[in-house]
Motif scaffolding. Structure first.
Motif, PDB file in Angstrom:
ATOM      1  N   GLN A 135       0.983  -0.743   0.716  1.00 59.80           N
ATOM      2  CA  GLN A 135      -0.248   0.128  -0.302  1.00 59.80           C
ATOM      3  C   GLN A 135       0.753   1.637  -0.193  1.00 59.80           C
ATOM      4  OE1 GLN A 135      -2.899   1.575  -0.971  1.00 59.80           O
ATOM      5  NE2 GLN A 135      -3.788   0.215   0.826  1.00 59.80           N
ATOM      6  N   ILE A 136       1.885   1.359   1.043  1.00 57.86           N
ATOM      7  CA  ILE A 136       2.834   2.499   0.974  1.00 57.86           C
ATOM      8  C   ILE A 136       3.314   3.136  -0.069  1.00 57.86           C
ATOM      9  CG2 ILE A 136       4.488   3.151   2.093  1.00 57.86           C
ATOM     10  CD1 ILE A 136       3.801   2.045   4.880  1.00 57.86           C
ATOM     11  N   LEU A 137       3.549   1.656  -0.871  1.00 59.67           N
ATOM     12  CA  LEU A 137       4.475   1.364  -2.441  1.00 59.67           C
ATOM     13  C   LEU A 137       3.590   2.262  -3.594  1.00 59.67           C
ATOM     14  CD1 LEU A 137       6.564  -2.015  -2.417  1.00 59.67           C
ATOM     15  CD2 LEU A 137       7.273   0.925  -2.437  1.00 59.67           C
ATOM     16  N   ARG A 148       7.956  10.008   4.942  1.00 62.02           N
ATOM     17  CA  ARG A 148       9.398   9.402   6.102  1.00 62.02           C
ATOM     18  C   ARG A 148       8.490   7.762   5.521  1.00 62.02           C
ATOM     19  NH1 ARG A 148       8.402  12.530  10.762  1.00 62.02           N
ATOM     20  NH2 ARG A 148       8.629  10.887  12.168  1.00 62.02           N
ATOM     21  N   LEU A 149       7.731   7.776   5.363  1.00 67.20           N
ATOM     22  CA  LEU A 149       6.613   5.974   4.789  1.00 67.20           C
ATOM     23  C   LEU A 149       7.437   5.837   3.969  1.00 67.20           C
ATOM     24  CD1 LEU A 149       3.464   5.608   6.135  1.00 67.20           C
ATOM     25  CD2 LEU A 149       5.328   5.059   7.347  1.00 67.20           C
ATOM     26  N   LYS A 150       7.508   6.117   2.899  1.00 62.35           N
ATOM     27  CA  LYS A 150       8.065   5.870   1.876  1.00 62.35           C
ATOM     28  C   LYS A 150       9.172   6.251   1.699  1.00 62.35           C
ATOM     29  CE  LYS A 150       4.397   6.793  -1.291  1.00 62.35           C
ATOM     30  NZ  LYS A 150       3.778   5.884  -3.276  1.00 62.35           N
ATOM     31  N   ALA A 151       9.841   6.720   2.467  1.00 63.50           N
ATOM     32  CA  ALA A 151      11.646   6.305   2.197  1.00 63.50           C
ATOM     33  C   ALA A 151      11.847   5.773   2.627  1.00 63.50           C
ATOM     34  CB  ALA A 151      11.762   7.852   2.518  1.00 63.50           C
ATOM     35  N   ALA A 152      11.366   5.128   4.084  1.00 63.34           N
ATOM     36  CA  ALA A 152      11.817   4.464   4.820  1.00 63.34           C
ATOM     37  C   ALA A 152      10.934   3.046   4.304  1.00 63.34           C
ATOM     38  CB  ALA A 152      10.954   4.193   6.555  1.00 63.34           C
ATOM     39  N   VAL A 153       9.883   2.329   3.567  1.00 65.85           N
ATOM     40  CA  VAL A 153       9.538   1.355   3.541  1.00 65.85           C
ATOM     41  C   VAL A 153      10.053   0.046   2.800  1.00 65.85           C
ATOM     42  CG1 VAL A 153       8.450   1.764   0.985  1.00 65.85           C
ATOM     43  CG2 VAL A 153       6.809   0.211   3.161  1.00 65.85           C
ATOM     44  N   ARG A 154      11.088   0.842   2.378  1.00 63.48           N
ATOM     45  CA  ARG A 154      12.130  -0.135   1.149  1.00 63.48           C
ATOM     46  C   ARG A 154      13.185  -1.015   2.456  1.00 63.48           C
ATOM     47  NH1 ARG A 154      13.473  -0.098  -4.205  1.00 63.48           N
ATOM     48  NH2 ARG A 154      12.376  -2.236  -4.273  1.00 63.48           N
ATOM     49  N   GLU A 155      13.097  -0.276   3.420  1.00 61.62           N
ATOM     50  CA  GLU A 155      14.058  -0.367   3.933  1.00 61.62           C
ATOM     51  C   GLU A 155      14.027  -1.890   5.689  1.00 61.62           C
ATOM     52  OE1 GLU A 155      16.199   3.274   5.010  1.00 61.62           O
ATOM     53  OE2 GLU A 155      16.435   3.475   2.754  1.00 61.62           O
ATOM     54  N   VAL A 174       9.893   5.731  12.158  1.00 59.95           N
ATOM     55  CA  VAL A 174       8.774   6.865  11.788  1.00 59.95           C
ATOM     56  C   VAL A 174       8.770   7.481  12.973  1.00 59.95           C
ATOM     57  CG1 VAL A 174       7.156   7.412  10.621  1.00 59.95           C
ATOM     58  CG2 VAL A 174       8.322   5.830   9.333  1.00 59.95           C
ATOM     59  N   ALA A 175       8.810   6.914  14.391  1.00 61.62           N
ATOM     60  CA  ALA A 175       8.296   7.226  15.544  1.00 61.62           C
ATOM     61  C   ALA A 175       9.206   8.880  15.708  1.00 61.62           C
ATOM     62  CB  ALA A 175       7.940   6.158  16.087  1.00 61.62           C
ATOM     63  N   THR A 176       8.538   9.460  16.512  1.00 57.98           N
ATOM     64  CA  THR A 176       9.760  10.382  17.176  1.00 57.98           C
ATOM     65  C   THR A 176       8.827  11.204  17.949  1.00 57.98           C
ATOM     66  OG1 THR A 176       7.814  12.412  16.239  1.00 57.98           O
ATOM     67  CG2 THR A 176       9.807  11.579  15.044  1.00 57.98           C
ATOM     68  N   ILE A 197      -1.410   5.114  12.696  1.00 61.61           N
ATOM     69  CA  ILE A 197      -1.585   6.015  11.960  1.00 61.61           C
ATOM     70  C   ILE A 197      -1.050   3.854  10.496  1.00 61.61           C
ATOM     71  CG2 ILE A 197      -0.538   7.027   9.694  1.00 61.61           C
ATOM     72  CD1 ILE A 197       0.309   9.158  11.848  1.00 61.61           C
ATOM     73  N   LEU A 198      -0.139   3.518  10.241  1.00 61.65           N
ATOM     74  CA  LEU A 198      -0.179   2.196   9.680  1.00 61.65           C
ATOM     75  C   LEU A 198      -1.440   1.897   9.290  1.00 61.65           C
ATOM     76  CD1 LEU A 198       3.102   0.945  11.129  1.00 61.65           C
ATOM     77  CD2 LEU A 198       2.359   2.999   9.047  1.00 61.65           C
ATOM     78  N   THR A 199      -2.315   1.848  10.713  1.00 65.10           N
ATOM     79  CA  THR A 199      -3.839   1.107  10.679  1.00 65.10           C
ATOM     80  C   THR A 199      -4.650   1.398   9.609  1.00 65.10           C
ATOM     81  OG1 THR A 199      -2.906   0.221  12.958  1.00 65.10           O
ATOM     82  CG2 THR A 199      -5.274   0.315  12.010  1.00 65.10           C
ATOM     83  N   TYR A 200      -4.637   2.665   9.604  1.00 64.70           N
ATOM     84  CA  TYR A 200      -5.437   3.734   8.317  1.00 64.70           C
ATOM     85  C   TYR A 200      -5.071   3.353   7.459  1.00 64.70           C
ATOM     86  CZ  TYR A 200      -6.428   6.542  12.816  1.00 64.70           C
ATOM     87  OH  TYR A 200      -7.056   6.842  14.326  1.00 64.70           O
TER      88      TYR A 200
END
Lengths: 363, 363
Positions: B233-235, B253-260, B271-273, B284-287
């Motif tokens: 979904q993120i991709l 941030r999600l798009k950048a992190a998702v492949r790693e 992603v958390a801060t 948010i990931l559930t949404y």
């Protein structure tokens, strides 16, 4: 030296493809589909493996067709591929066909009467599928006879159309042995369809593929590996009509059918009609899977690999064509790369498909 | 007769939940999360199984919280749940807490000073998370002390706020044994977290769950079962910011992190801060997983099951509340049902979650 273009999928590469390369002349440039193919499905092994197979069997240069050219009906597929090859300076196009006709004359007919011929296609009743309309056009204007299921022949005509007026010599080669979709195991050449079907049969694969070992040790995928993702996309996408070629009718038929099926083929069967051929539905499902929206084609050409001869040729065209040899932060083609990211989800053993990959070199 | 409301997830139902039901009075109405829970994850077993567990252990009526109430931060969760329960005519709310305070007085404080208190929350620096701001509010206005990780206590305060001015008596019950997230196996009551962690340990599960057999024979899921779908979904989602609570910053941030990353928790960590707490990121990931957009809540209440006593009570409120006992062609709540369709993809053994399902009945 002659520069010959070949348009291919190599899904997977078999002895018939080797035969075709052996009968092509001069520098042999292949424009090959990436990780999704024209009939609307993921390629059984990835584009790098397939490029390597071709390079080890006579190809001098393999470049990648962008997703939006590769997964298209015959006419768009052919014109996109011919465009890439003509920018790379080919002077002839070699292709396999079930019926060796005088394609050159056919191309000339189209060159002369293209407007009239397209107007004729437009005028045909809308309950005919596009392939049916095109066949009627060739029957009427070029006296071509269609008998049975001859997809390479139909592609050949699309190539003739795409090459019309471009000064590219058409060089059809009679297909050897089994028909395109033949499942027959008792033949001297096996079709790609039959190799996909019998992929677990090691003797069969050995007999009909020059690189059977590479094929058998590479991560393989089929629609089955993407079935869950496709269902999920259809369930959650708030507006399927934003996807290329998906209209309200198709979207609502897909939404209604998706919870009642257990394979992609079942979904295709439920949604296909006379007008929406199965191949077209499969392509639409591929667009949905990868999230394809109407897209412009990339201006640059992505190189998957070359021989020394191919590399020399590349250097000679570099001034006039934008060549991408290594995809970094700057994308080559967003849609193709997104499709590749999705492709990778189908099998955890698949390697990164783009970022940092360099062309395969053979001697 | 007293009508007691209980807000719950039962993820899964354990002896501590049974203790709570035993200490509630009169007709016991449970407003339970559906297939996704407040901390932003799929429930370990489906809503029907969890409702059955509750009904077999003292609940008289179990109704479903819509997705958009269930998967929310404490305040929205509490106010949505209290709203459902108050429409069902409860006169008291029973809940477990780590610290039995005088919640009634706290509710009265909020009743009186809500505007001032909310203005105070608004005025706090934006690098504080919402839970941190709320804690400061309670400290300042109600003299509440916060020590350690006490999520039920925090929910208790949210319930106090939600019940303020509604004439609902607050009935806090001291939590027995292990803390909410405790992983300790040597205790008399085990937490839901610990039961999810030790779900394969049959002795442990038997010891701490009244319906251990039902739990162990039911199809179970966790975020792992949805990891591939989430990545996909993120991709492929062309505009993640169309999803509830996803802004440009989170999306990129999600798009950048998702492949790693190779698990949902890794993605949460990346992603958390300070401001985006892990719980918020999980929600948010559930949404994103279920494709939740900003949504209105359903007007009707979906019943998952009842005892005879519960059924009588339902009849008595039917005139004033729209009750859905069986979901047919007409949806109860599109978002919850879409979330359930996605939930089902996590385990092929999960049954259809809505269409045609009827309430569970116990004596």
């Amino acid at each position: 030296m002659t520069v010959t273009g070949i348009i291919a999928e190599f899904n997977p590469f078999h002895n018939g493809h080797k035969y075709l390369l052996d009968h092509a002349e001069g520098i042999k440039i292949v424009a090959m589909s990436g990780n999704f193919v024209q009939r609307g499905e993921p390629a059984i092994v990835d584009k790098w493996i397939r490029a390597q197979m071709a390079l080890e069997n006579g190809a001098d240069l393999v470049v990648e067709l962008p997703f939006f050219t590769a997964v298209q009906s015959a006419d768009y597929f052919a014109s996109g591929a011919v465009d890439v090859l003509s920018r790379l300076g080919i002077d002839s196009l070699t292709f396999g066909t079930e019926e060796v006709l005088d394609y050159q004359t056919i191309a000339d007919v189209y060159s002369e009467k293209s407007e009239e011929m397209e107007a004729f296609v437009e005028s045909l009743p809308s309950d005919l599928s596009y392939p049916q309309k095109t066949q009627k056009m060739w029957e009427k204007f070029a006296g071509v006879d269609f008998t049975g299921n001859t997809p390479n022949h139909i592609l050949g005509l699309a190539y003739a159309k795409a090459c019309a007026g471009k000064g590219i010599t058409l060089n059809p080669i009679q297909r050897q042995g089994a028909g395109y979709h033949s499942l027959d195991k008792e033949v001297s050449f096996a079709s790609a369809t039959s190799l996909r079907l019998h992929k677990e049969d090691s003797d069969f694969v050995d007999k009909f593929m020059p690189n059977s070992k590479l094929f058998q040790t590479s991560p393989q995928v089929s629609w089955d590996n993407y079935f869950q993702l496709l269902v999920y996309q259809i369930l959650t996408n708030p507006d399927l009509t934003s996807v290329f070629q998906v209209n309200e009718e198709i979207a609502s038929r897909l939404k209604a059918a998706v919870r009642e099926i257990s394979s992609v083929e079942e979904l295709v069967d439920k949604v296909a009609t006379k007008r929406y051929t199965k191949a077209r539905v499969r392509r639409i499902l591929t667009y949905i899977l990868v999230g394809a929206v109407d897209n412009s084609l990339p201006k640059s050409i992505h190189v998957l690999g070359f021989s020394q001869k191919g590399q020399f040729h590349l250097k000679s065209v570099k001034k006039s064509v934008d060549i991408v040899a290594r995809i970094g932060r700057k994308p080559w083609d967003m849609l193709t790369q997104q499709a590749d990211n999705v492709y990778q989800l189908g099998n955890p053993e698949l390697c990164e498909q783009n970022f940092g990959r360099v062309p395969i070199r053979v001697k």
